[in-house]
Design an enzyme around this catalytic site. Sequence first.
Site, mmCIF file in Angstrom:
data_model
loop_
_atom_site.group_PDB
_atom_site.id
_atom_site.type_symbol
_atom_site.label_atom_id
_atom_site.label_comp_id
_atom_site.label_asym_id
_atom_site.label_seq_id
_atom_site.Cartn_x
_atom_site.Cartn_y
_atom_site.Cartn_z
ATOM 1 N N ASP A 305 0.827 -1.209 0.000
ATOM 2 C CA ASP A 305 0.000 0.000 0.000
ATOM 3 C C ASP A 305 0.864 1.263 0.000
ATOM 4 O OD1 ASP A 305 -2.622 1.321 0.510
ATOM 5 O OD2 ASP A 305 -1.639 1.920 2.369
ATOM 6 N N GLU A 347 1.102 -0.674 -5.235
ATOM 7 C CA GLU A 347 0.022 0.308 -5.384
ATOM 8 C C GLU A 347 0.681 1.683 -5.450
ATOM 9 O OE1 GLU A 347 -3.229 3.165 -3.829
ATOM 10 O OE2 GLU A 347 -1.593 2.494 -2.570
HETATM 11 C C1 GLC Z 1 -3.799 3.546 -0.140
HETATM 12 C C2 GLC Z 1 -5.211 3.056 -0.055
HETATM 13 C C3 GLC Z 1 -6.114 4.161 0.344
HETATM 14 C C4 GLC Z 1 -5.661 4.713 1.655
HETATM 15 C C5 GLC Z 1 -4.197 5.088 1.601
HETATM 16 C C6 GLC Z 1 -3.664 5.261 2.971
HETATM 17 O O1 GLC Z 1 -3.608 4.450 -1.138
HETATM 18 O O2 GLC Z 1 -5.587 2.496 -1.280
HETATM 19 O O3 GLC Z 1 -7.445 3.731 0.435
HETATM 20 O O4 GLC Z 1 -6.419 5.847 1.962
HETATM 21 O O5 GLC Z 1 -3.393 4.092 1.042
HETATM 22 O O6 GLC Z 1 -3.475 3.996 3.566
HETATM 23 C C1 GLC Z 2 -3.110 9.365 -3.568
HETATM 24 C C2 GLC Z 2 -2.056 8.372 -3.346
HETATM 25 C C3 GLC Z 2 -2.582 6.971 -3.445
HETATM 26 C C4 GLC Z 2 -3.847 6.826 -2.628
HETATM 27 C C5 GLC Z 2 -4.824 7.875 -2.908
HETATM 28 C C6 GLC Z 2 -5.967 7.777 -1.954
HETATM 29 O O1 GLC Z 2 -3.486 9.341 -4.890
HETATM 30 O O2 GLC Z 2 -1.012 8.521 -4.280
HETATM 31 O O3 GLC Z 2 -1.629 6.084 -2.998
HETATM 32 O O4 GLC Z 2 -4.461 5.631 -2.933
HETATM 33 O O5 GLC Z 2 -4.221 9.119 -2.758
HETATM 34 O O6 GLC Z 2 -6.946 8.663 -2.361
#
Ligand code: GLC
Ligand code: GLC
Length: 660
Positions: A305, A347
Amino acid sequence: MKNRQRAKMPDLDLDYEASRTLRRIRPQILEKIGAADAAHSSYALHVETIDARLAEHWPRLFGLLHQLYGQHYDFYYYLERILLTAVECWLNRPEDLCQLDVRRENDPNWYLSERMVGGSLYVDLFSEDLNKLRDKIPYLKDLGLTYVHLMPLFKDREGNSDGGYAISDYRSVDANLGTMEDLRALAHDFRAVGISLVIDFVFNHTSDDHDWAIRAQEGDREYIDYFHVYPDRTIPDQYERSLREIFPTIRRGNFTWHQGMQSWVWTTFNSFQWDLKYANPEVFRAMVGEMLFLANTGVEILRLDAVAFIWKRMGTTCENLPEAHLLIQAFNAVCRIAAPGLALKSEAIVHPDEVVKYISTEECQISYNPTLMALLWEAIATRETRLLKQSVSHRQHLWAGTVWINYLRGHDDIGWSFDNDDAWAVGINPEDHRNFLNSFYTGTFKGSFAAGVPFQHNTETGDMRVSGTMASLAGLEQALVSKDPQLIDMAVRRIRMLYGVLCSIGGIPLIFLGEEWGMLNDYDYLGDKEKKEDSRWVHRPKMDWSLLKELKKKNSVRAQIFRSLQELFEKRKACPAFNGSQMRLLSTENNHVMSYLRWNEGNLLVVVANFADSKQTVNMRNLRTEGLAHFFKDALSKRSVSTHDTLELEPYELLWLIED
Ligand code: GLC
Ligand code: GLC
């Protein structure tokens, strides 16, 4: 970067130091194996296995850790702790998973297979708890899934926990969902029917009530050093000059004042999500333990993540830094030693040039494809494929042993993260275009079919992202409200075509469960005080199982969508050309149509997709000049196509052409 760091230690013979260090630590490894094997007689086998793995992967891990942590005066101590943690976790790995490791080592490209089809879900919203999810396995099988990603299901903080992304304990399941034992049982049952379990490794931050954060709050220096904690604004302000804000409507800046500690804490996301300080090698070691604990529950793919944010350096955006890559490579090397059956998925929702940097067999073998996701939405909004093709032409193909996850929607928002130069190359002004897309998908553009909601509208910069379910964004919500059969038909065709591209363009198609029924936006989140500030909840509806009976009705829209997906998944699995990610765009001389060639070991397939809601024609002679056959059959409709003719395409028609 590498060169600069290496230059500090010009005389170090890394290979020699790696083997010298291993020789020093090995007696302790043997001791651990001896203790674990007291009851068994597999000592020799264990020694042979670990020696072989260390011979292959230790020099790489050593080199990475040296680059990251070599300047610590007590570096050797951490090396020892990290390696022994990995060995201990490996010794705790259940026998069936060790067997899986062997199978995966013999078939390292298992996730490239055309048989892979993914789904993701929130356990509570989908089935209430883990045990009831086990009852849904026949449903998941019937749909055709071979990979199921459970959204974070660990013990998390009370109240807002960012949908589970604020974890209080990586080793216990949220009591409302079940227990670790239930998770292990589910992983086992999944594996028995050919479904790989995917779970998040939320490794950028913990919740503010994780044991480590609590100890930090109690003033324990060892744990304060797990996080980025500052007594006043001096350093935060210096960092802040070059940082972006991820959730600007929730909180400005990247730091949160902690009253009890009288300190500022780095919190990239919500104020209760404390960023871990990986510059401290003990944090890496502790997280290796958590990662391998998860692996040992039976997880086959770990979703890493928020990879972009894990390393900070003053004066930079603190995103995508070279050390972030070294760190993930170090986690990867640890996996090869202690849980080689596990694959890592990145991700990184960032600029496409940065997204690819996380993808390699030595870093993350699997990655979300956010650029394709955004551009598929772009293409159906504009009915034009120019920008999509421009991007796909040089960004879709990946190197051997790695694979994309292709998706339309997930639990997060959509950001228009395409490359500006790709836009300029096809005569599109990127900023204007982003504004257009935001207004198209949030309902302010006249004539738009989409029903979406703004996310994190930053009034200072004008930035905005978009929330909404796949079906609502693709036009089904508006069409159903208008009760216009033609609009409904268009939405259903549009949806099928988009999934047809996901299934065929190279990589693993991934749905967010509920999409297969065309679930619409759920606006109830506005009435929940923990959720109303976060519009992503609009596209996280609760599964309404009472609708299952509709799937049997011939004319039901839900049934049509379900059947199209089921059919696409089934037919994808029957097309060996879809293995891996080899693809090349074909010229169609039509801006509304995208066509590409897929091939794998002598199997060829040509995809043609019409992104417009009007009929289109394609000159098939181009295929002949590509040296392809004269006659094709569509694997989906069985329609025959000759390259001598002009091909007529219905609105949103999709063809998977196989040489006849
Ligand atoms: C990732 C998840 C997102 C979350 C963020 C913080 O981007 O997909 O839902 O808010 O990480 O953990
Ligand atoms: C931003 C971050 C991503 C996360 C997202 C959550 O785009 O780069 O990691 O999932 O915020 O909204």
